[in-house]
Design an enzyme around this catalytic site. Structure first.
Site, PDB file in Angstrom:
ATOM      1  N   GLY A  18       0.796  -1.225   0.000  1.00 39.09           N
ATOM      2  CA  GLY A  18       0.000   0.000   0.000  1.00 39.09           C
ATOM      3  C   GLY A  18       0.826   1.270   0.000  1.00 39.09           C
ATOM      4  O   GLY A  18       0.345   2.323   0.432  1.00 39.09           O
ATOM      5  N   SER A  19       2.068   1.202  -0.514  1.00 41.47           N
ATOM      6  CA  SER A  19       2.865   2.438  -0.519  1.00 41.47           C
ATOM      7  C   SER A  19       2.284   3.458  -1.495  1.00 41.47           C
ATOM      8  O   SER A  19       2.369   4.667  -1.253  1.00 41.47           O
ATOM      9  CB  SER A  19       4.340   2.151  -0.822  1.00 41.47           C
ATOM     10  N   LEU A  96      -3.825  -7.063  -7.338  1.00 43.47           N
ATOM     11  CA  LEU A  96      -3.416  -8.176  -8.196  1.00 43.47           C
ATOM     12  C   LEU A  96      -4.574  -8.929  -8.834  1.00 43.47           C
ATOM     13  O   LEU A  96      -4.354  -9.809  -9.667  1.00 43.47           O
ATOM     14  CB  LEU A  96      -2.531  -9.153  -7.405  1.00 43.47           C
ATOM     15  N   ASN A 113      -5.344   2.200 -13.026  1.00 43.89           N
ATOM     16  CA  ASN A 113      -4.325   1.286 -12.512  1.00 43.89           C
ATOM     17  C   ASN A 113      -2.943   1.893 -12.669  1.00 43.89           C
ATOM     18  O   ASN A 113      -2.712   2.672 -13.596  1.00 43.89           O
ATOM     19  CB  ASN A 113      -4.386  -0.032 -13.305  1.00 43.89           C
ATOM     20  N   HIS A 115       0.978   0.620 -13.290  1.00 47.32           N
ATOM     21  CA  HIS A 115       1.773  -0.552 -13.659  1.00 47.32           C
ATOM     22  C   HIS A 115       3.250  -0.126 -13.686  1.00 47.32           C
ATOM     23  O   HIS A 115       3.581   0.900 -14.275  1.00 47.32           O
ATOM     24  CB  HIS A 115       1.341  -1.064 -15.044  1.00 47.32           C
ATOM     25  N   ASP A 156      -3.676  -4.794 -18.427  1.00 48.52           N
ATOM     26  CA  ASP A 156      -2.709  -3.713 -18.684  1.00 48.52           C
ATOM     27  C   ASP A 156      -2.832  -3.127 -20.090  1.00 48.52           C
ATOM     28  O   ASP A 156      -1.846  -2.631 -20.643  1.00 48.52           O
ATOM     29  CB  ASP A 156      -1.253  -4.195 -18.458  1.00 48.52           C
ATOM     30  N   GLU A 186       6.449   6.053  -9.265  1.00 48.50           N
ATOM     31  CA  GLU A 186       5.058   5.698  -8.903  1.00 48.50           C
ATOM     32  C   GLU A 186       4.468   6.607  -7.834  1.00 48.50           C
ATOM     33  O   GLU A 186       3.333   7.064  -7.957  1.00 48.50           O
ATOM     34  CB  GLU A 186       4.995   4.242  -8.427  1.00 48.50           C
TER      35      GLU A 186
HETATM   36  C1  GRF Z   1       3.573  -1.262  -7.452  1.00 46.85           C
HETATM   37  O1  GRF Z   1       4.808  -1.484  -8.083  1.00 46.85           O
HETATM   38  C2  GRF Z   1       2.480  -1.144  -8.491  1.00 46.85           C
HETATM   39  O2  GRF Z   1       2.911  -0.550  -9.672  1.00 46.85           O
HETATM   40  C3  GRF Z   1       2.147  -2.575  -8.747  1.00 46.85           C
HETATM   41  O3  GRF Z   1       2.249  -3.196  -7.489  1.00 46.85           O
HETATM   42  C4  GRF Z   1       3.146  -2.476  -6.654  1.00 46.85           C
HETATM   43  C5  GRF Z   1       2.363  -2.126  -5.413  1.00 46.85           C
HETATM   44  O4  GRF Z   1       3.065  -1.518  -4.414  1.00 46.85           O
HETATM   45  N1  GRF Z   1       0.906  -2.688  -9.448  1.00 46.85           N
HETATM   46  P1  GRF Z   1       2.297  -0.920  -3.156  1.00 46.85           P
HETATM   47  O5  GRF Z   1       1.340  -1.970  -2.626  1.00 46.85           O
HETATM   48  O6  GRF Z   1       1.569   0.324  -3.585  1.00 46.85           O
HETATM   49  O7  GRF Z   1       3.379  -0.625  -2.148  1.00 46.85           O
END
Ligand code: GRF
Length: 217
Positions: A18-19, A96, A113, A115, A156, A186
């Site tokens: 969940g970062s 996922l 989303n 990616h 995707d 991200e």
């Molecule tokens: C991220 O790299 C995102 O792009 C991918 O899964 C990872 C999730 O990281 N879909 P987090 O759970 O947000 O820390």
């Protein structure tokens, strides 16, 4: 700063740390996203993203595939929760699961989303988590990055909203590349797209993403 009082309601779907969710809620706290995360739904009961949500007092739900007969049954429950919270946007923040077509149809161009690669490269079945970065390094790519896109019925393949890249370094391992993309791209790009969505700066016309001021900064 917040542009108007009509805050957009955001529901985040998560599976892991969940970062990205945290990056978005930080920007909300900072006052520059005109929205609020009204619910978090996890595909995994152990996800740390659930702890982050609960610590903030955000209603947190678990919709694990194993607790339902099939994907559709799970997604009917997700749709129920999303509707209960009057979501304007559904954010896949490290989610996922595969989203059922009826859920996509219920929220056209409202499901977004992130990616961790430069789509359309390194996307689709099997390209998730560390596997994406392993494939990028194995292919000898000079650049990688992240893509924020609307979700369609493929994996995707939806319309791309924004992409940002960085150089793959000689010494990069899949893990180091993953970490650099997460923190340098991200955690900035996703909140920026969410900010623009919440300010009605992004729309889709004739199958193309249009930005209010012509460009996405
Ligand atoms: C991220 O790299 C995102 O792009 C991918 O899964 C990872 C999730 O990281 N879909 P987090 O759970 O947000 O820390």
């Amino acid at each position: 700063m917040t542009q108007n009082s009509d805050k957009k309601k955001l529901v985040a779907l998560v599976s892991g740390g969940g970062s990205n969710l945290a990056a978005i809620t930080e920007r909300i706290d900072g006052g520059d996203i005109n929205g609020e995360v009204v619910a978090v739904i996890s595909s995994n009961a152990e996800a740390f993203a659930l702890t982050r949500a609960r610590e903030r007092g955000i209603p947190a739900y678990v919709c694990a595939r194993k607790d339902y007969e099939n994907n559709e049954a799970r997604d009917r429950e997700i749709l129920r929760i999303v509707r209960e919270h009057n979501a304007d946007y559904i954010l896949l923040a490290g989610y996922l699961g595969i989203i059922s077509p009826f859920l996509i149809d219920a929220y056209p161009y409202k499901i977004v989303n992130i990616h961790p690669a430069l789509l359309p490269k390194f996307g689709g079945k099997g390209f998730f988590g560390i596997h994406v970065h392993e494939a990028v390094i194995a292919a000898g790519e000079k650049e990688s990055g992240a893509t924020v896109h609307f979700v369609d019925s493929g994996t995707d393949t939806g319309l791309i909203i924004a992409q940002r890249s960085l150089k793959v370094l000689e010494e990069d391992t899949p893990h180091s590349l993953q970490q650099r993309i997460l923190s340098n791209i991200e955690h900035k790009l996703f909140p920026e797209v969410v900010r623009a969505l919440c300010n009605n700066e992004i729309k889709v016309e004739n199958g193309k993403v249009i930005f209010k001021d012509g460009n996405f900064k």
